[in-house]
Design a protein around this motif. Sequence first.
Motif, PDB file in Angstrom:
ATOM      1  N   ARG A  16     -25.968  59.553  32.807  1.00 47.73           N
ATOM      2  CA  ARG A  16     -25.928  60.307  34.063  1.00 47.73           C
ATOM      3  C   ARG A  16     -26.478  61.717  33.872  1.00 47.73           C
ATOM      4  N   ALA A  17     -27.160  62.223  34.899  1.00 51.71           N
ATOM      5  CA  ALA A  17     -27.707  63.573  34.837  1.00 51.71           C
ATOM      6  C   ALA A  17     -26.615  64.618  34.721  1.00 51.71           C
ATOM      7  N   ASP A  18     -25.454  64.356  35.328  1.00 50.28           N
ATOM      8  CA  ASP A  18     -24.418  65.390  35.331  1.00 50.28           C
ATOM      9  C   ASP A  18     -23.693  65.517  34.002  1.00 50.28           C
ATOM     10  N   CYS A  19     -24.062  64.701  33.018  1.00 45.80           N
ATOM     11  CA  CYS A  19     -23.554  64.935  31.670  1.00 45.80           C
ATOM     12  C   CYS A  19     -24.178  66.193  31.072  1.00 45.80           C
ATOM     13  N   LEU A  20     -25.358  66.558  31.558  1.00 46.18           N
ATOM     14  CA  LEU A  20     -26.046  67.753  31.069  1.00 46.18           C
ATOM     15  C   LEU A  20     -25.984  68.906  32.055  1.00 46.18           C
ATOM     16  N   ASN A  21     -25.877  68.601  33.318  1.00 41.21           N
ATOM     17  CA  ASN A  21     -25.838  69.662  34.329  1.00 41.21           C
ATOM     18  C   ASN A  21     -25.114  69.121  35.547  1.00 41.21           C
ATOM     19  N   GLY A  22     -23.803  69.364  35.617  1.00 40.11           N
ATOM     20  CA  GLY A  22     -23.036  68.848  36.738  1.00 40.11           C
ATOM     21  C   GLY A  22     -21.570  68.675  36.391  1.00 40.11           C
ATOM     22  N   ALA A  23     -20.931  67.751  37.081  1.00 37.28           N
ATOM     23  CA  ALA A  23     -19.477  67.622  37.028  1.00 37.28           C
ATOM     24  C   ALA A  23     -18.946  67.292  35.647  1.00 37.28           C
ATOM     25  N   LEU A  24     -19.685  66.515  34.851  1.00 37.21           N
ATOM     26  CA  LEU A  24     -19.198  66.089  33.545  1.00 37.21           C
ATOM     27  C   LEU A  24     -19.692  66.973  32.401  1.00 37.21           C
ATOM     28  N   ALA A  25     -20.609  67.890  32.698  1.00 37.26           N
ATOM     29  CA  ALA A  25     -21.271  68.656  31.642  1.00 37.26           C
ATOM     30  C   ALA A  25     -20.293  69.466  30.789  1.00 37.26           C
ATOM     31  N   ALA A  26     -19.265  70.004  31.415  1.00 40.49           N
ATOM     32  CA  ALA A  26     -18.311  70.830  30.667  1.00 40.49           C
ATOM     33  C   ALA A  26     -17.331  70.001  29.853  1.00 40.49           C
ATOM     34  N   HIS A  27     -17.400  68.691  29.976  1.00 40.62           N
ATOM     35  CA  HIS A  27     -16.416  67.819  29.343  1.00 40.62           C
ATOM     36  C   HIS A  27     -17.010  66.907  28.273  1.00 40.62           C
ATOM     37  N   VAL A  28     -18.294  67.088  27.965  1.00 48.14           N
ATOM     38  CA  VAL A  28     -18.931  66.250  26.953  1.00 48.14           C
ATOM     39  C   VAL A  28     -19.787  67.131  26.047  1.00 48.14           C
ATOM     40  N   ASP A  29     -19.687  66.888  24.766  1.00 46.79           N
ATOM     41  CA  ASP A  29     -20.384  67.682  23.763  1.00 46.79           C
ATOM     42  C   ASP A  29     -21.739  67.037  23.467  1.00 46.79           C
ATOM     43  N   LEU A  30     -22.810  67.701  23.904  1.00 48.61           N
ATOM     44  CA  LEU A  30     -24.180  67.218  23.680  1.00 48.61           C
ATOM     45  C   LEU A  30     -25.016  68.362  23.115  1.00 48.61           C
ATOM     46  N   GLN A 278      -9.978  56.471  33.557  1.00 51.07           N
ATOM     47  CA  GLN A 278     -10.254  57.689  32.798  1.00 51.07           C
ATOM     48  C   GLN A 278     -10.505  57.376  31.323  1.00 51.07           C
ATOM     49  N   THR A 279      -9.825  56.386  30.794  1.00 48.93           N
ATOM     50  CA  THR A 279     -10.047  56.001  29.400  1.00 48.93           C
ATOM     51  C   THR A 279     -11.469  55.480  29.208  1.00 48.93           C
ATOM     52  N   LEU A 280     -11.930  54.639  30.108  1.00 47.62           N
ATOM     53  CA  LEU A 280     -13.299  54.126  30.000  1.00 47.62           C
ATOM     54  C   LEU A 280     -14.323  55.238  30.178  1.00 47.62           C
ATOM     55  N   ARG A 281     -14.036  56.180  31.060  1.00 43.77           N
ATOM     56  CA  ARG A 281     -14.936  57.324  31.226  1.00 43.77           C
ATOM     57  C   ARG A 281     -15.017  58.134  29.931  1.00 43.77           C
ATOM     58  N   ALA A 282     -13.888  58.257  29.248  1.00 41.74           N
ATOM     59  CA  ALA A 282     -13.867  59.006  27.991  1.00 41.74           C
ATOM     60  C   ALA A 282     -14.662  58.287  26.905  1.00 41.74           C
ATOM     61  N   VAL A 283     -14.568  56.955  26.844  1.00 43.17           N
ATOM     62  CA  VAL A 283     -15.349  56.197  25.864  1.00 43.17           C
ATOM     63  C   VAL A 283     -16.845  56.348  26.158  1.00 43.17           C
ATOM     64  N   TYR A 284     -17.215  56.290  27.422  1.00 49.69           N
ATOM     65  CA  TYR A 284     -18.621  56.491  27.823  1.00 49.69           C
ATOM     66  C   TYR A 284     -19.130  57.838  27.316  1.00 49.69           C
ATOM     67  N   LEU A 285     -18.349  58.881  27.495  1.00 47.35           N
ATOM     68  CA  LEU A 285     -18.770  60.211  27.040  1.00 47.35           C
ATOM     69  C   LEU A 285     -18.847  60.260  25.518  1.00 47.35           C
ATOM     70  N   GLY A 286     -17.947  59.547  24.841  1.00 48.62           N
ATOM     71  CA  GLY A 286     -18.027  59.482  23.390  1.00 48.62           C
ATOM     72  C   GLY A 286     -19.319  58.831  22.925  1.00 48.62           C
ATOM     73  N   LEU A 287     -19.725  57.759  23.588  1.00 49.16           N
ATOM     74  CA  LEU A 287     -20.987  57.108  23.259  1.00 49.16           C
ATOM     75  C   LEU A 287     -22.175  58.030  23.509  1.00 49.16           C
ATOM     76  N   ALA A 288     -22.101  58.819  24.580  1.00 44.15           N
ATOM     77  CA  ALA A 288     -23.170  59.777  24.854  1.00 44.15           C
ATOM     78  C   ALA A 288     -23.259  60.814  23.731  1.00 44.15           C
ATOM     79  N   PRO A 342     -31.400  62.634  33.763  1.00 45.65           N
ATOM     80  CA  PRO A 342     -31.989  63.808  33.112  1.00 45.65           C
ATOM     81  C   PRO A 342     -33.452  63.571  32.775  1.00 45.65           C
ATOM     82  N   LEU A 343     -34.231  64.627  32.794  1.00 44.13           N
ATOM     83  CA  LEU A 343     -35.613  64.589  32.294  1.00 44.13           C
ATOM     84  C   LEU A 343     -35.918  65.933  31.664  1.00 44.13           C
ATOM     85  N   MET A 344     -36.290  65.884  30.382  1.00 46.61           N
ATOM     86  CA  MET A 344     -36.661  67.085  29.633  1.00 46.61           C
ATOM     87  C   MET A 344     -37.976  66.801  28.915  1.00 46.61           C
TER      88      MET A 344
END
Length: 510
Positions: A16-30, A278-288, A342-344
């Motif tokens: 998801r784009a918001d893993c880098l800029n959006g709702a989830l960005a502050a909650h995942v380490d990339l 929420q647990t599955l969302r957390a695993v998804y972020l871990g994979l990211a 995302p696109l960089m």
Amino acid sequence: MRRAGNVLFIIIDQLRADCLNGALAAHVDLPNLREFMADAVTFDRHYSVTNPCGPSRASILTGQYAMNHRSVRNGTPLRHDTPNIATEMRKAGYVPLLFGYTDTTADPRVHDPNDPILRSYENPMRGFEEVVEMRLEESYPWRSHLLQKGYEFDDYWDVHKPVARGGGNARLNDPAMYAAQDSDTAFLTDVFLNSMASRVGESWFAHLTYIRPHPPLVAPAPYNDMYDATSLPLPVGFAEADSERALHPFFGPTMAKQTPADFVLGFDQVDPTPENIQTLRAVYLGLATEVDHHVGRVLGFLKDSGQYDDTLIVITADHGEMLGDRHSWGKMTVYDAAYHTPLMIRLPENQARAGAVVSEPTESIDITPTILEWVGQTIPNSMDGRSLMPVLHGQVPDDWRSYSFSELDFSQPERPTIWQKELGTGHSDSCLGILRDRRFTLVEFAADVSPMLFDHAAQGEMENVAEKPEYATELARLTRLMLRHRMRNMDHTLSLHSITPDGPMSKDRF
């Protein structure tokens, strides 16, 4: 004029784009992707033009809208003579190296019915040299790697199930059976680094595609429980699922099509409780985060080998993921979360633009024309996308698009889908188009199904205003815009060619 240089094209599946800029960005380490963003140009209104995996990659790699290439489902063949990034890079003198997969379904007209290539939709696209087979449903090299490392499993799909640390019943976020250094992500990266080490000093093109964080959602330690599920933001949407269904008849079958149980293996059922979601969302972020670590290894290799400043680097995703938003999972829907990616892009000679953010709408079909222009190869008229080269340099053409367009086919010829059954649609009209401008999103159906209209200056995707009289003018405007878009982008493969007394002539599309 063709240039010397390398091209590294990375696709991260379902990020998801918001893993880098959006709702989830502050909650995942990339950290590695963020560091790369600071050194590249980022496109923050970038969308996949179609879903799911096979169609989205067909569009990315051919530069065509789904309405033109018509490989509209996983398992729908792509015409064998469709120009794509691999065929055109060969014309520029490159060997198109594939590390991963393209999810391409072969054209049955040019293969014998007994050919095994017609038993799977996960084949490599024509023109690529498959360095290592890493297709989700096969992955024989990775399987062999695990067996050689001493892992034991009778069924390949057991590899994708969480394993309880002390025996007994597994939890959703228990670790995978394999260690992090033996994961599919690690294995693919190792193969890439080992293969590319001998190519230093050459001009190469490599397409590196990571399956994660695509489900099944299982991660090796420490990524499996890296994030506290209770600290993550809740999914977006109405509290009650019935309120989501009431928004439009399309959403009932959408929510029923995929549930949390479809995203993890080894469990008889996964109730859609807040804790499980929420647990599955957390695993998804871990994979990211795991993918980010290995992307960092790849970028580090380019820097350490002195190739970083000679390499055009593109990092994107094939499509998004609902991840429980709107009581939905997967990407077979109409919401931005399923298409916004995302696109960089980092151009070697473009450091003056490092860290720039582009807000003009861009589409996944723009990537292949951009790469082709950079290497000096002619862009075929069949490609609907436009090169981003001027935009990368900060020069937006006057005629640049003011909207993005996406499509979704929700039919299945062999067995009618839940949408077809509940909406009463057929094989040729079970599809929709999505047009997004600065303020509105229009969703229009081929069948006699009422449209959707979202006003992002009001309630956005939380309210369908298509039936409100005060929006009638905007609804008509956007409907005409979508019609004109489809008319202007009909297949151009040969439409600008002419046969004349002096021989064949052609004009460039853009």
